[in-house]
Design a protein around this motif. Sequence first.
Motif, PDB file in Angstrom:
ATOM      1  N   GLU A   5       0.845  -1.193   0.000  1.00 58.34           N
ATOM      2  CA  GLU A   5       0.000   0.000   0.000  1.00 58.34           C
ATOM      3  C   GLU A   5       0.880   1.243   0.000  1.00 58.34           C
ATOM      4  OE1 GLU A   5      -3.372   0.070  -0.015  1.00 58.34           O
ATOM      5  OE2 GLU A   5      -3.621  -2.109   0.080  1.00 58.34           O
ATOM      6  N   THR A   6       0.504   2.241  -0.807  1.00 53.80           N
ATOM      7  CA  THR A   6       1.225   3.508  -0.830  1.00 53.80           C
ATOM      8  C   THR A   6       0.260   4.617  -1.225  1.00 53.80           C
ATOM      9  OG1 THR A   6       3.271   4.573  -1.608  1.00 53.80           O
ATOM     10  CG2 THR A   6       1.960   3.412  -3.255  1.00 53.80           C
ATOM     11  N   ASP A   7       0.656   5.848  -0.978  1.00 56.32           N
ATOM     12  CA  ASP A   7      -0.191   6.975  -1.385  1.00 56.32           C
ATOM     13  C   ASP A   7      -0.015   7.287  -2.869  1.00 56.32           C
ATOM     14  OD1 ASP A   7      -1.334   7.549   1.185  1.00 56.32           O
ATOM     15  OD2 ASP A   7       0.593   8.385   1.772  1.00 56.32           O
ATOM     16  N   VAL A   8       1.248   7.353  -3.310  1.00 59.61           N
ATOM     17  CA  VAL A   8       1.549   7.725  -4.687  1.00 59.61           C
ATOM     18  C   VAL A   8       2.537   6.717  -5.277  1.00 59.61           C
ATOM     19  CG1 VAL A   8       2.441   9.510  -6.239  1.00 59.61           C
ATOM     20  CG2 VAL A   8       1.232  10.172  -4.149  1.00 59.61           C
ATOM     21  N   ALA A   9       2.214   6.171  -6.438  1.00 64.87           N
ATOM     22  CA  ALA A   9       3.129   5.299  -7.177  1.00 64.87           C
ATOM     23  C   ALA A   9       3.621   6.062  -8.398  1.00 64.87           C
ATOM     24  CB  ALA A   9       2.431   4.014  -7.606  1.00 64.87           C
ATOM     25  N   ILE A  10       4.940   6.270  -8.468  1.00 67.15           N
ATOM     26  CA  ILE A  10       5.562   6.970  -9.593  1.00 67.15           C
ATOM     27  C   ILE A  10       6.259   5.920 -10.439  1.00 67.15           C
ATOM     28  CG2 ILE A  10       7.180   8.767 -10.304  1.00 67.15           C
ATOM     29  CD1 ILE A  10       6.931   9.803  -7.334  1.00 67.15           C
ATOM     30  N   VAL A 117       7.114  -2.725 -14.674  1.00 68.16           N
ATOM     31  CA  VAL A 117       5.673  -2.650 -14.478  1.00 68.16           C
ATOM     32  C   VAL A 117       4.993  -3.196 -15.722  1.00 68.16           C
ATOM     33  CG1 VAL A 117       3.726  -1.073 -14.246  1.00 68.16           C
ATOM     34  CG2 VAL A 117       5.780  -0.718 -12.871  1.00 68.16           C
ATOM     35  N   CYS A 118       4.045  -4.068 -15.525  1.00 68.85           N
ATOM     36  CA  CYS A 118       3.339  -4.619 -16.687  1.00 68.85           C
ATOM     37  C   CYS A 118       1.960  -3.999 -16.885  1.00 68.85           C
ATOM     38  CB  CYS A 118       3.245  -6.140 -16.593  1.00 68.85           C
ATOM     39  SG  CYS A 118       2.266  -6.754 -15.219  1.00 68.85           S
ATOM     40  N   GLU A 119       1.421  -3.364 -15.835  1.00 70.04           N
ATOM     41  CA  GLU A 119       0.109  -2.743 -16.004  1.00 70.04           C
ATOM     42  C   GLU A 119      -0.083  -1.631 -14.987  1.00 70.04           C
ATOM     43  OE1 GLU A 119      -4.413  -4.236 -17.110  1.00 70.04           O
ATOM     44  OE2 GLU A 119      -2.924  -5.656 -16.352  1.00 70.04           O
ATOM     45  N   LEU A 120      -0.709  -0.537 -15.435  1.00 68.22           N
ATOM     46  CA  LEU A 120      -1.031   0.596 -14.571  1.00 68.22           C
ATOM     47  C   LEU A 120      -2.538   0.758 -14.507  1.00 68.22           C
ATOM     48  CD1 LEU A 120       1.908   1.258 -15.769  1.00 68.22           C
ATOM     49  CD2 LEU A 120       1.395   3.620 -15.211  1.00 68.22           C
ATOM     50  N   TYR A 121      -3.028   1.158 -13.326  1.00 75.38           N
ATOM     51  CA  TYR A 121      -4.448   1.430 -13.120  1.00 75.38           C
ATOM     52  C   TYR A 121      -4.571   2.754 -12.382  1.00 75.38           C
ATOM     53  CZ  TYR A 121      -3.843  -3.685 -12.960  1.00 75.38           C
ATOM     54  OH  TYR A 121      -3.435  -4.964 -13.186  1.00 75.38           O
ATOM     55  N   ALA A 122      -5.781   3.249 -12.254  1.00 77.14           N
ATOM     56  CA  ALA A 122      -5.999   4.482 -11.506  1.00 77.14           C
ATOM     57  C   ALA A 122      -5.674   4.303 -10.027  1.00 77.14           C
ATOM     58  CB  ALA A 122      -7.442   4.945 -11.670  1.00 77.14           C
ATOM     59  N   GLU A 131       3.545  -8.913  -8.409  1.00 78.58           N
ATOM     60  CA  GLU A 131       3.200  -8.167  -7.200  1.00 78.58           C
ATOM     61  C   GLU A 131       2.342  -6.958  -7.554  1.00 78.58           C
ATOM     62  OE1 GLU A 131       5.257  -5.800  -3.434  1.00 78.58           O
ATOM     63  OE2 GLU A 131       6.489  -6.457  -5.113  1.00 78.58           O
ATOM     64  N   ARG A 132       1.386  -6.682  -6.706  1.00 79.49           N
ATOM     65  CA  ARG A 132       0.498  -5.524  -6.877  1.00 79.49           C
ATOM     66  C   ARG A 132       0.879  -4.451  -5.865  1.00 79.49           C
ATOM     67  NH1 ARG A 132      -4.568  -3.436  -9.431  1.00 79.49           N
ATOM     68  NH2 ARG A 132      -5.139  -1.772  -8.009  1.00 79.49           N
ATOM     69  N   ILE A 133       0.978  -3.203  -6.311  1.00 74.64           N
ATOM     70  CA  ILE A 133       1.179  -2.060  -5.419  1.00 74.64           C
ATOM     71  C   ILE A 133      -0.068  -1.191  -5.520  1.00 74.64           C
ATOM     72  CG2 ILE A 133       2.564  -0.022  -4.903  1.00 74.64           C
ATOM     73  CD1 ILE A 133       4.962  -1.408  -6.123  1.00 74.64           C
ATOM     74  N   ASN A 134      -0.818  -1.118  -4.451  1.00 75.70           N
ATOM     75  CA  ASN A 134      -2.044  -0.319  -4.428  1.00 75.70           C
ATOM     76  C   ASN A 134      -1.703   1.126  -4.069  1.00 75.70           C
ATOM     77  OD1 ASN A 134      -3.797  -2.652  -4.795  1.00 75.70           O
ATOM     78  ND2 ASN A 134      -3.172  -3.216  -2.717  1.00 75.70           N
ATOM     79  N   ALA A 135      -2.298   2.069  -4.784  1.00 78.58           N
ATOM     80  CA  ALA A 135      -1.966   3.472  -4.580  1.00 78.58           C
ATOM     81  C   ALA A 135      -3.194   4.344  -4.775  1.00 78.58           C
ATOM     82  CB  ALA A 135      -0.873   3.903  -5.556  1.00 78.58           C
ATOM     83  N   ARG A 136      -3.248   5.421  -3.987  1.00 80.48           N
ATOM     84  CA  ARG A 136      -4.307   6.411  -4.180  1.00 80.48           C
ATOM     85  C   ARG A 136      -4.133   7.141  -5.501  1.00 80.48           C
ATOM     86  NH1 ARG A 136      -3.647  11.602  -3.096  1.00 80.48           N
ATOM     87  NH2 ARG A 136      -1.999  11.254  -1.552  1.00 80.48           N
ATOM     88  N   THR A 137      -2.845   7.374  -5.879  1.00 79.11           N
ATOM     89  CA  THR A 137      -2.529   8.140  -7.075  1.00 79.11           C
ATOM     90  C   THR A 137      -1.395   7.440  -7.822  1.00 79.11           C
ATOM     91  OG1 THR A 137      -3.136  10.221  -5.993  1.00 79.11           O
ATOM     92  CG2 THR A 137      -1.720  10.375  -7.933  1.00 79.11           C
ATOM     93  N   VAL A 138      -1.506   7.379  -9.141  1.00 82.04           N
ATOM     94  CA  VAL A 138      -0.463   6.785  -9.982  1.00 82.04           C
ATOM     95  C   VAL A 138      -0.008   7.832 -10.990  1.00 82.04           C
ATOM     96  CG1 VAL A 138       0.116   4.965 -11.632  1.00 82.04           C
ATOM     97  CG2 VAL A 138      -1.403   4.470  -9.700  1.00 82.04           C
ATOM     98  N   ILE A 139       1.313   7.980 -11.124  1.00 81.82           N
ATOM     99  CA  ILE A 139       1.892   8.939 -12.069  1.00 81.82           C
ATOM    100  C   ILE A 139       2.796   8.177 -13.039  1.00 81.82           C
ATOM    101  CG2 ILE A 139       3.232  11.058 -12.343  1.00 81.82           C
ATOM    102  CD1 ILE A 139       2.607  11.712  -9.422  1.00 81.82           C
ATOM    103  N   ASP A 140       2.494   8.267 -14.312  1.00 81.41           N
ATOM    104  CA  ASP A 140       3.241   7.555 -15.357  1.00 81.41           C
ATOM    105  C   ASP A 140       4.336   8.471 -15.898  1.00 81.41           C
ATOM    106  OD1 ASP A 140       4.144   6.001 -17.416  1.00 81.41           O
ATOM    107  OD2 ASP A 140       2.207   5.767 -18.416  1.00 81.41           O
ATOM    108  N   CYS A 141       5.592   8.139 -15.583  1.00 81.65           N
ATOM    109  CA  CYS A 141       6.733   8.932 -16.054  1.00 81.65           C
ATOM    110  C   CYS A 141       7.657   8.087 -16.927  1.00 81.65           C
ATOM    111  CB  CYS A 141       7.525   9.482 -14.865  1.00 81.65           C
ATOM    112  SG  CYS A 141       6.617  10.648 -13.841  1.00 81.65           S
ATOM    113  N   ARG A 142       7.110   7.095 -17.591  1.00 80.41           N
ATOM    114  CA  ARG A 142       7.937   6.249 -18.445  1.00 80.41           C
ATOM    115  C   ARG A 142       8.353   6.990 -19.717  1.00 80.41           C
ATOM    116  NH1 ARG A 142       4.050   1.167 -18.878  1.00 80.41           N
ATOM    117  NH2 ARG A 142       2.555   2.911 -18.946  1.00 80.41           N
ATOM    118  N   SER A 304      -6.924  13.241  -5.419  1.00 77.16           N
ATOM    119  CA  SER A 304      -7.081  11.840  -5.786  1.00 77.16           C
ATOM    120  C   SER A 304      -6.445  11.603  -7.155  1.00 77.16           C
ATOM    121  CB  SER A 304      -8.564  11.478  -5.848  1.00 77.16           C
ATOM    122  OG  SER A 304      -9.191  12.186  -6.916  1.00 77.16           O
ATOM    123  N   GLY A 305      -6.214  10.345  -7.489  1.00 78.80           N
ATOM    124  CA  GLY A 305      -5.585  10.027  -8.773  1.00 78.80           C
ATOM    125  C   GLY A 305      -6.280  10.662  -9.963  1.00 78.80           C
ATOM    126  N   PRO A 306      -7.599  10.477 -10.131  1.00 78.20           N
ATOM    127  CA  PRO A 306      -8.285  11.090 -11.284  1.00 78.20           C
ATOM    128  C   PRO A 306      -8.197  12.612 -11.304  1.00 78.20           C
ATOM    129  CG  PRO A 306      -9.609   9.317 -10.374  1.00 78.20           C
ATOM    130  CD  PRO A 306      -8.480   9.531  -9.413  1.00 78.20           C
TER     131      PRO A 306
END
Length: 402
Positions: A5-10, A117-122, A131-142, A304-306
């Motif tokens: 669990e995390t707040d923000v996944a970068i 990372v193989c998949e990103l979600y909101a 492994e799954r990392i759950n996050a309130r917010t995801v930021i895609d910087c690839r 929030s992420g959205p």
Amino acid sequence: MGGRETDVAIVGGGLAGGLIALALHRAQPDLRFQLIEAGETLGGHHRWSWFDSDLGHEGRALLSPFTYVAWDQGYEVAFPQYRRPMRAGYRSLASADFDAALREILPERTLSLGQRVCELYANGVTLQSGERINARTVIDCRSVLPSQHLLGGWQIFAGRHFKYDRPHGITQPMIMDASIDQHAPAGNRSAYRFMYVLPLAEDELFFEDTYYDEARALDEDLLSRRIDQYAADMGFADGVEIGREKGILPVITGGNFKAYRASIEIPGVAMAGARGGFSHPLTSYTMPIAVENALAIASHAHLSGPLLAHFVRGRANEHWRKTAIYRALGRMLFKATEPERRVNIFQRFYQLPEELIERFYACHTTLPDQVRILSGKPPVSIPRAIRALASKGKPLLMEKTE
């Protein structure tokens, strides 16, 4: 719900992702975040340079932990008709120093290196390991993706870092020596070409051969030999190579930005960095843009992420709007004159006021600046310039190349 669990996944630990992580850590030390990078180091193998005037107080404070080379006595440019000293301070940061500083500052628990990372979600990401990392917010910087929706050409470069057994005596960077031969590596084809020289220490020099071309082809061996010859002509043929880099960057001259984002955007996921459209379309300078974006995102990390995705999308759309002048100049570079005469465009540009040139690189060009750039005797024919401005260009489909 399983997983970490995390707040923000970068996702992506390059310049954009690393600076966002640093800005978040500085602004909200208690915020939980994960910086996820496929490689074993942060920043890849790059060198980022910028003018001191590109950054305000907050931007300089964000970069203060990094060890970078600073030249406060200005720099030089050279063209077939003149050589000009410039007063602005210049800065350069190596990715190895970027990586070292972030590892020292960011808590070890926030770094997930060597993790694809193989998949990103909101609301999280799934790693290739499952492994799954759950996050309130995801930021895609690839990294930036190929797209038929973006048009333009390429900035192609190879750089080499040498160490000498004596002081070289060079005190200022040469950020653009376009007095050299303007032929590209492939046969007799010409392209806008220049050499870039940084005195990184009293006994170290970094040389980079750069050119703009419609064709996406990098002959590293040939560029390396040209660097050897350039260094020898300066009297520095006896250096020991201690590093090198290479790259092919898109020069964006047009396209449908809305369609581009729609083709790769993940609902509810913020998209930053070059993938999100945050780059200089013509020069590929990224540091001031990445710093501004990191500070803005950190100040809105409570969203929030959205909602954060919506905020960053608005910034991207505004960046696309305000950089139209650079895309237009890119079309003129590629379409308004013969390749061997492209140097005339930059030769004329570097005769303009220094403050205007600095704003140009920082993507802060004003309307009066635009009028000044486009006024006076043009370096290309007016009919060809009009046709170039109306042209579409080629899709930036970045197939793999050696």
